[in-house]
Write a protein that holds these residues in place. Structure first.
Motif, PDB file in Angstrom:
ATOM      1  N   PHE A 107      -1.082 -13.485  -4.217  1.00 58.00           N
ATOM      2  CA  PHE A 107      -0.173 -12.384  -3.912  1.00 58.00           C
ATOM      3  C   PHE A 107       0.632 -11.962  -5.129  1.00 58.00           C
ATOM      4  O   PHE A 107       0.998 -10.783  -5.270  1.00 58.00           O
ATOM      5  N   ALA A 108       0.912 -12.890  -6.026  1.00 54.47           N
ATOM      6  CA  ALA A 108       1.558 -12.496  -7.283  1.00 54.47           C
ATOM      7  C   ALA A 108       0.674 -11.512  -8.042  1.00 54.47           C
ATOM      8  O   ALA A 108       1.159 -10.523  -8.621  1.00 54.47           O
ATOM      9  N   MET A 109      -0.623 -11.758  -8.039  1.00 52.24           N
ATOM     10  CA  MET A 109      -1.552 -10.837  -8.691  1.00 52.24           C
ATOM     11  C   MET A 109      -1.588  -9.488  -7.973  1.00 52.24           C
ATOM     12  O   MET A 109      -1.613  -8.429  -8.616  1.00 52.24           O
ATOM     13  N   ILE A 110      -1.614  -9.523  -6.646  1.00 55.39           N
ATOM     14  CA  ILE A 110      -1.615  -8.275  -5.882  1.00 55.39           C
ATOM     15  C   ILE A 110      -0.385  -7.442  -6.210  1.00 55.39           C
ATOM     16  O   ILE A 110      -0.465  -6.228  -6.472  1.00 55.39           O
ATOM     17  N   LEU A 111       0.783  -8.072  -6.226  1.00 58.83           N
ATOM     18  CA  LEU A 111       2.023  -7.354  -6.523  1.00 58.83           C
ATOM     19  C   LEU A 111       2.039  -6.832  -7.954  1.00 58.83           C
ATOM     20  O   LEU A 111       2.411  -5.681  -8.209  1.00 58.83           O
ATOM     21  N   ALA A 112       1.630  -7.669  -8.896  1.00 54.46           N
ATOM     22  CA  ALA A 112       1.648  -7.241 -10.298  1.00 54.46           C
ATOM     23  C   ALA A 112       0.719  -6.062 -10.528  1.00 54.46           C
ATOM     24  O   ALA A 112       1.060  -5.115 -11.259  1.00 54.46           O
ATOM     25  N   PRO A 141      -0.520   3.742 -12.661  1.00 52.21           N
ATOM     26  CA  PRO A 141      -0.332   3.987 -11.220  1.00 52.21           C
ATOM     27  C   PRO A 141       0.486   2.890 -10.555  1.00 52.21           C
ATOM     28  O   PRO A 141       0.453   1.722 -10.966  1.00 52.21           O
ATOM     29  N   ILE A 142       1.214   3.278  -9.513  1.00 50.18           N
ATOM     30  CA  ILE A 142       1.998   2.360  -8.683  1.00 50.18           C
ATOM     31  C   ILE A 142       1.737   2.735  -7.235  1.00 50.18           C
ATOM     32  O   ILE A 142       1.743   3.918  -6.886  1.00 50.18           O
ATOM     33  N   PHE A 143       1.476   1.730  -6.397  1.00 47.84           N
ATOM     34  CA  PHE A 143       1.368   2.036  -4.961  1.00 47.84           C
ATOM     35  C   PHE A 143       2.021   0.944  -4.144  1.00 47.84           C
ATOM     36  O   PHE A 143       2.089  -0.220  -4.559  1.00 47.84           O
ATOM     37  N   ASP A 144       2.549   1.352  -2.987  1.00 47.41           N
ATOM     38  CA  ASP A 144       3.173   0.417  -2.060  1.00 47.41           C
ATOM     39  C   ASP A 144       2.103  -0.329  -1.270  1.00 47.41           C
ATOM     40  O   ASP A 144       1.023   0.214  -0.980  1.00 47.41           O
ATOM     41  N   LEU A 145       2.411  -1.547  -0.864  1.00 43.14           N
ATOM     42  CA  LEU A 145       1.489  -2.326  -0.054  1.00 43.14           C
ATOM     43  C   LEU A 145       1.610  -2.010   1.432  1.00 43.14           C
ATOM     44  O   LEU A 145       0.627  -2.132   2.172  1.00 43.14           O
ATOM     45  N   SER A 146       2.780  -1.616   1.872  1.00 42.59           N
ATOM     46  CA  SER A 146       2.991  -1.334   3.293  1.00 42.59           C
ATOM     47  C   SER A 146       2.013  -0.259   3.770  1.00 42.59           C
ATOM     48  O   SER A 146       1.869   0.797   3.150  1.00 42.59           O
ATOM     49  N   GLY A 147       1.335  -0.549   4.850  1.00 46.14           N
ATOM     50  CA  GLY A 147       0.378   0.389   5.412  1.00 46.14           C
ATOM     51  C   GLY A 147      -1.011   0.306   4.826  1.00 46.14           C
ATOM     52  O   GLY A 147      -1.943   0.928   5.350  1.00 46.14           O
TER      53      GLY A 147
END
Length: 318
Positions: A107-112, A141-147
Motif C-alpha cells: 500500500f505504500a507503493m500504491i500511495l506513492a 499525474p495524481i489520482f485519488d484512491l477513493s472510488g
C-alpha cells in the motif's frame, strides 16, 4: 545432538537473533552460500535452514544425514519438495508472519505511485519548483484512491489484508478467479475481467507452474484502465520484458516491484531499466523485512524446529 546449518543467514537484518531451540543442538551460520558450496557446508547437517538457497535433488543426494529442510520464508519454489519427500526429508516453511509488513509495503507503493510522490520529490531536488514560477506545478499525474477498483490476484492472508486497507481508502475491492477457469468462483470476478476493470492490480499469489509469467503481453493488452501494477509476491509471476513493453505502450500507468527473478537482477535487465523511470518503484525484496516481522519469523522457526524434533508436523510441506 542435532547439527543445524543455516546457509544464508545474512538474509536477515543485523541484530535479529536466531531462535534457541530447547533440544540439544549445534548451530552454524553461513552469511551466504553459493550453489557449489551447499554439499560441503551441509554434509553433516541434520537440519538445514535456507531462505533463498536452492535445494534440489542433486543437493539432497549429497546430504546423507539430512532430516529436515526448514525454510525461513513462505514461498518454497527454491526447494524440490517432491525430491525431499522421496528421500524421506521433511520440509517446513513459515506462514502468516508478514501479514502486516507486506500489505503495508504494497500500500505504500500504491500511495506513492498514485500521488507521484517520488517523481515530485525528485523534481523539487532538481530545482523544478523555482523554475516553474508558481506555488505548485503539475508535471506528474495524481489520482485519488477513493472510488477506484483494487483488483487482487491471490486471496490468502496477505491479499485479504491488502483488501482491508483498500476498503479503508474507499476502494472497490475485487478478487480474481483462476486464470482460464470456466467460472471465477463465489465472491470473485473473472481473471480477464479483473485485468480489464481494475485501476490498481496487486499480486499476492505463489510462484508455481500455474502462475509463472501469469502476466505477459496478452494480459497487459487487456488492461484498458491503465492500472498501477504492484508485485510484492514473487519474481517470475510477471514477464519482465513484457512489462517493459507495456510501460512503453502506456498500457499500465505505474509499477511497484519488490521482487524479481533472479535477485538481485542483472545490471542490464529489464527491471533495472524500469527502475530509472519516474513511474516505477523498485525495492530490494524488503516488503517483509520490518524488524517486528523478522522477529516473529524467527520465533515461528524455533517452534517449527521443536515440533519436528518432538515428532510434530508444524508447517510441514512434505
Amino acid at each position: 545432538m542435532q547439527r543445524i546449518v543455516f546457509l544464508d543467514a545474512d538474509t536477515f537484518a543485523p541484530g535479529v537473533e536466531p531462535p534457541q531451540p530447547r533440544f540439544p543442538h549445534q548451530w552454524v551460520n553461513y552469511p551466504a552460500t553459493a550453489p557449489d558450496q551447499v554439499a560441503a557446508r551441509a554434509v553433516d547437517a541434520d537440519i538445514l535452514i535456507v531462505n533463498k538457497v536452492r535445494i534440489g535433488a542433486r543437493e539432497l543426494a549429497a546430504l546423507p544425514k539430512l532430516k529436515l529442510v526448514a525454510l525461513t520464508a513462505t514461498g518454497f519454489d527454491n526447494v524440490d519438495v517432491a525430491a525431499a519427500r522421496a528421500k524421506g526429508v521433511a520440509v517446513t516453511n513459515i506462514r502468516g508472519y508478514s501479514v502486516n509488513a507486506v500489505p503495508e509495503h504494497a500500500f505504500a507503493m500504491i500511495l506513492a505511485l498514485s500521488r507521484s510522490i517520488f517523481a515530485y520529490a525528485e523534481a523539487v531536488r532538481a530545482g523544478r519548483w523555482q523554475a516553474g514560477g508558481q506555488f505548485c506545478f503539475h508535471d506528474f499525474p495524481i489520482f485519488d484512491l477513493s472510488g477506484k477498483r483494487l483488483g487482487l490476484i491471490g486471496s490468502g492472508s496477505l491479499g485479504a489484508r491488502v483488501a482491508e486497507l483498500g476498503r479503508v481508502f474507499g476502494m472497490d475491492v475485487v478478487f480474481a478467479g483462476r486464470k482460464n477457469a470456466s467460472a471465477p468462483g463465489a465472491g470473485r470476478v473473472g481473471f480477464d475481467e479483473l485485468l480489464a476493470t481494475s485501476d490498481v492490480i496487486s499480486l499476492h499469489c505463489p510462484l508455481n507452474a500455474e502462475t509463472e509469467n501469469l502476466l505477459s503481453d496478452r494480459e497487459f493488452a487487456l488492461m484498458t484502465r491503465k492500472p498501477l501494477l504492484i508485485n510484492t509476491a514473487r519474481g517470475g509471476i510477471v514477464d519482465e520484458e513484457a512489462l517493459e513493453r507495456a510501460l512503453d505502450a502506456r498500457l499500465v500507468s505505474g509499477v511497484g516491484i519488490d521482487v524479481t527473478r533472479p535477485e538481485p537482477p542483472p545490471a542490464d535487465s529489464a527491471i533495472m531499466r524500469l527502475a530509472r523511470r519516474a513511474n516505477v518503484l523498485v525495492t530490494p525484496h524488503v516488503g517483509w523485512a520490518s524488524l517486528e516481522t523478522q522477529r516473529v519469523l524467527m520465533d515461528q522457526l524455533g517452534a517449527a524446529l521443536e515440533s519436528f524434533v518432538d515428532g510434530g508436523r508444524m508447517n510441514r510441506l512434505d
